[in-house]
Design an enzyme around this catalytic site. Structure first.
Site, PDB file in Angstrom:
ATOM      1  N   LYS A 177       0.841  -1.198   0.000  1.00  0.00           N
ATOM      2  CA  LYS A 177       0.000   0.000   0.000  1.00  0.00           C
ATOM      3  C   LYS A 177       0.875   1.246   0.000  1.00  0.00           C
ATOM      4  O   LYS A 177       0.550   2.252  -0.636  1.00  0.00           O
ATOM      5  CB  LYS A 177      -0.944   0.002   1.217  1.00  0.00           C
ATOM      6  N   HIS A 224     -14.649 -18.740  -8.434  1.00  0.00           N
ATOM      7  CA  HIS A 224     -14.352 -19.391  -7.154  1.00  0.00           C
ATOM      8  C   HIS A 224     -15.624 -19.617  -6.338  1.00  0.00           C
ATOM      9  O   HIS A 224     -15.834 -20.692  -5.765  1.00  0.00           O
ATOM     10  CB  HIS A 224     -13.344 -18.542  -6.357  1.00  0.00           C
ATOM     11  N   GLU A 239       2.435 -16.500  -0.682  1.00  0.00           N
ATOM     12  CA  GLU A 239       2.034 -16.508  -2.092  1.00  0.00           C
ATOM     13  C   GLU A 239       1.490 -15.135  -2.462  1.00  0.00           C
ATOM     14  O   GLU A 239       0.546 -14.651  -1.839  1.00  0.00           O
ATOM     15  CB  GLU A 239       0.965 -17.574  -2.355  1.00  0.00           C
ATOM     16  N   ALA A 252     -12.070 -14.506 -11.522  1.00  0.00           N
ATOM     17  CA  ALA A 252     -11.610 -15.483 -10.519  1.00  0.00           C
ATOM     18  C   ALA A 252     -12.510 -15.489  -9.282  1.00  0.00           C
ATOM     19  O   ALA A 252     -12.791 -16.542  -8.710  1.00  0.00           O
ATOM     20  CB  ALA A 252     -10.168 -15.181 -10.113  1.00  0.00           C
ATOM     21  N   ILE A 276     -15.760 -14.704  -9.080  1.00  0.00           N
ATOM     22  CA  ILE A 276     -17.054 -15.333  -9.349  1.00  0.00           C
ATOM     23  C   ILE A 276     -16.896 -16.833  -9.603  1.00  0.00           C
ATOM     24  O   ILE A 276     -17.654 -17.648  -9.066  1.00  0.00           O
ATOM     25  CB  ILE A 276     -17.771 -14.626 -10.519  1.00  0.00           C
ATOM     26  N   SER A 294      -9.305 -24.573   5.564  1.00  0.00           N
ATOM     27  CA  SER A 294      -8.699 -24.652   4.228  1.00  0.00           C
ATOM     28  C   SER A 294      -7.331 -25.315   4.277  1.00  0.00           C
ATOM     29  O   SER A 294      -6.959 -26.048   3.357  1.00  0.00           O
ATOM     30  CB  SER A 294      -8.548 -23.266   3.615  1.00  0.00           C
ATOM     31  N   VAL A 303      -4.775 -14.646   5.959  1.00  0.00           N
ATOM     32  CA  VAL A 303      -4.142 -15.876   6.419  1.00  0.00           C
ATOM     33  C   VAL A 303      -5.134 -16.995   6.135  1.00  0.00           C
ATOM     34  O   VAL A 303      -6.331 -16.846   6.393  1.00  0.00           O
ATOM     35  CB  VAL A 303      -3.799 -15.792   7.926  1.00  0.00           C
TER      36      VAL A 303
HETATM   37  P1  GTP Z   1      -4.284 -24.819  -4.336  1.00  0.00           P
HETATM   38  O1  GTP Z   1      -5.021 -24.731  -5.635  1.00  0.00           O
HETATM   39  O2  GTP Z   1      -4.321 -23.559  -3.526  1.00  0.00           O
HETATM   40  O3  GTP Z   1      -4.652 -25.978  -3.519  1.00  0.00           O
HETATM   41  O4  GTP Z   1      -2.745 -24.991  -4.630  1.00  0.00           O
HETATM   42  P2  GTP Z   1      -1.912 -25.421  -5.900  1.00  0.00           P
HETATM   43  O5  GTP Z   1      -0.632 -25.869  -5.386  1.00  0.00           O
HETATM   44  O6  GTP Z   1      -2.671 -26.320  -6.796  1.00  0.00           O
HETATM   45  O7  GTP Z   1      -1.625 -24.040  -6.572  1.00  0.00           O
HETATM   46  P3  GTP Z   1      -2.299 -23.274  -7.779  1.00  0.00           P
HETATM   47  O8  GTP Z   1      -1.210 -22.425  -8.301  1.00  0.00           O
HETATM   48  O9  GTP Z   1      -3.017 -24.186  -8.699  1.00  0.00           O
HETATM   49  O10 GTP Z   1      -3.378 -22.350  -7.055  1.00  0.00           O
HETATM   50  C1  GTP Z   1      -3.026 -21.413  -6.099  1.00  0.00           C
HETATM   51  C2  GTP Z   1      -4.183 -20.468  -5.890  1.00  0.00           C
HETATM   52  O11 GTP Z   1      -4.539 -19.843  -7.125  1.00  0.00           O
HETATM   53  C3  GTP Z   1      -5.467 -21.085  -5.409  1.00  0.00           C
HETATM   54  O12 GTP Z   1      -5.476 -21.229  -4.030  1.00  0.00           O
HETATM   55  C4  GTP Z   1      -6.495 -20.064  -5.895  1.00  0.00           C
HETATM   56  O13 GTP Z   1      -6.500 -18.934  -5.058  1.00  0.00           O
HETATM   57  C5  GTP Z   1      -5.921 -19.653  -7.222  1.00  0.00           C
HETATM   58  N1  GTP Z   1      -6.448 -20.481  -8.317  1.00  0.00           N
HETATM   59  C6  GTP Z   1      -5.803 -21.471  -8.976  1.00  0.00           C
HETATM   60  N2  GTP Z   1      -6.582 -22.019  -9.921  1.00  0.00           N
HETATM   61  C7  GTP Z   1      -7.756 -21.352  -9.887  1.00  0.00           C
HETATM   62  C8  GTP Z   1      -8.993 -21.470 -10.623  1.00  0.00           C
HETATM   63  O14 GTP Z   1      -9.157 -22.285 -11.525  1.00  0.00           O
HETATM   64  N3  GTP Z   1      -9.991 -20.614 -10.275  1.00  0.00           N
HETATM   65  C9  GTP Z   1      -9.843 -19.679  -9.291  1.00  0.00           C
HETATM   66  N4  GTP Z   1     -10.879 -18.875  -9.030  1.00  0.00           N
HETATM   67  N5  GTP Z   1      -8.710 -19.564  -8.585  1.00  0.00           N
HETATM   68  C10 GTP Z   1      -7.681 -20.385  -8.869  1.00  0.00           C
END
Ligand code: GTP
Ligand code: MG
Length: 204
Positions: free
Chosen positions: A25, A156, A140, A152, A154, A52, A47
């Site tokens: 910021k 999600h 991350e 992303a 919507i 989750s 966090v």
């Molecule tokens: P997670 O998906 O978090 O379990 O971990 P990963 O190791 O598979 O990592 P990845 O890079 O695939 O995703 C990290 C994060 O990116 C997720 O927690 C989401 O916040 C976001 N993300 C990844 N794929 C998608 C998707 O298809 N749709 C949405 N809305 N968010 C996504």
């Protein structure tokens, strides 16, 4: 695990998220004060909830010993930009910082996910000072445009509603919507370039 221990585990991550949000910021403020265009439009952080974390450990078969190594998004920062070009600028700023060490890049901008998800992810190491002394934790950082964030967010919440069983025709429509988002980002960049060209020709 006992709830008190959970909170203890999450404490340094809470500190890291707070610190990083303030820092990003402040970068926006620095641009504003210097009358420079800011590639950072919005900053947020969170966090990961205990539920989750447990869900991810189960899904990816992660043990307690591996938790802090393998769940890379316990601390999560999201940086929203106006234009796609801004994403590279923000990534560059992060790469050059002395207080964040980039461990891994997941570039879902050049390589869109099958779902249609686009975003630039940086896994970083971040130093925090605790009562027990210095700690290095993972975080991350997700960098995306307002339009990518719209999609992303919507997608999600729909995924959540369908609990992982999204009907194929809904998937297809979301994929098409992702294509529209890409087109929209390109159009906005093009409009901006036209406006900047017009301004430059007035100055010269
Ligand atoms: P997670 O998906 O978090 O379990 O971990 P990963 O190791 O598979 O990592 P990845 O890079 O695939 O995703 C990290 C994060 O990116 C997720 O927690 C989401 O916040 C976001 N993300 C990844 N794929 C998608 C998707 O298809 N749709 C949405 N809305 N968010 C996504
Ligand atoms: Mg994933």
């Amino acid at each position: 695990m006992e709830i008190r221990l959970w909170h203890e585990l999450l404490l340094p991550y809470e500190l890291a998220v707070k610190e990083m949000v303030i820092k990003f910021k402040h970068l926006k403020k620095e641009h504003r004060e210097k009358e420079l265009y800011s590639p950072i439009e919005q900053v947020s952080g969170r966090v990961k909830s205990i539920n989750s974390i447990l869900e991810k450990m189960q899904r990816k078969n992660i043990s307690w010993e591996e938790l802090e190594e393998k769940v890379e998004d316990i601390a999560g920062i999201r940086i929203i930009c106006q234009f796609s070009e801004d994403i590279e600028k923000v990534a560059d700023i992060i790469r050059k910082r002395q207080d964040m060490r980039v461990l891994e890049i997941k570039d879902y901008i050049t390589h869109m996910k099958e779902s249609g998800y686009r975003s630039y992810h940086m896994i970083i190491a971040y130093h925090v000072e605790t009562l027990e002394g210095p700690r290095e934790i993972k975080a991350e950082i997700q960098i995306r445009t307002l339009a990518m964030n719209f999609w992303a967010t919507i997608e999600h919440s729909l995924q959540y509603k369908y609990k992982g069983n999204m009907p194929p025709h809904v998937r297809t429509r979301l994929n098409n919507a992702a294509q529209s988002v890409l087109t929209l980002d390109e159009e906005m960049s093009s409009v901006r370039n036209e406006v900047m060209d017009a301004q430059n020709s007035m100055v010269h």
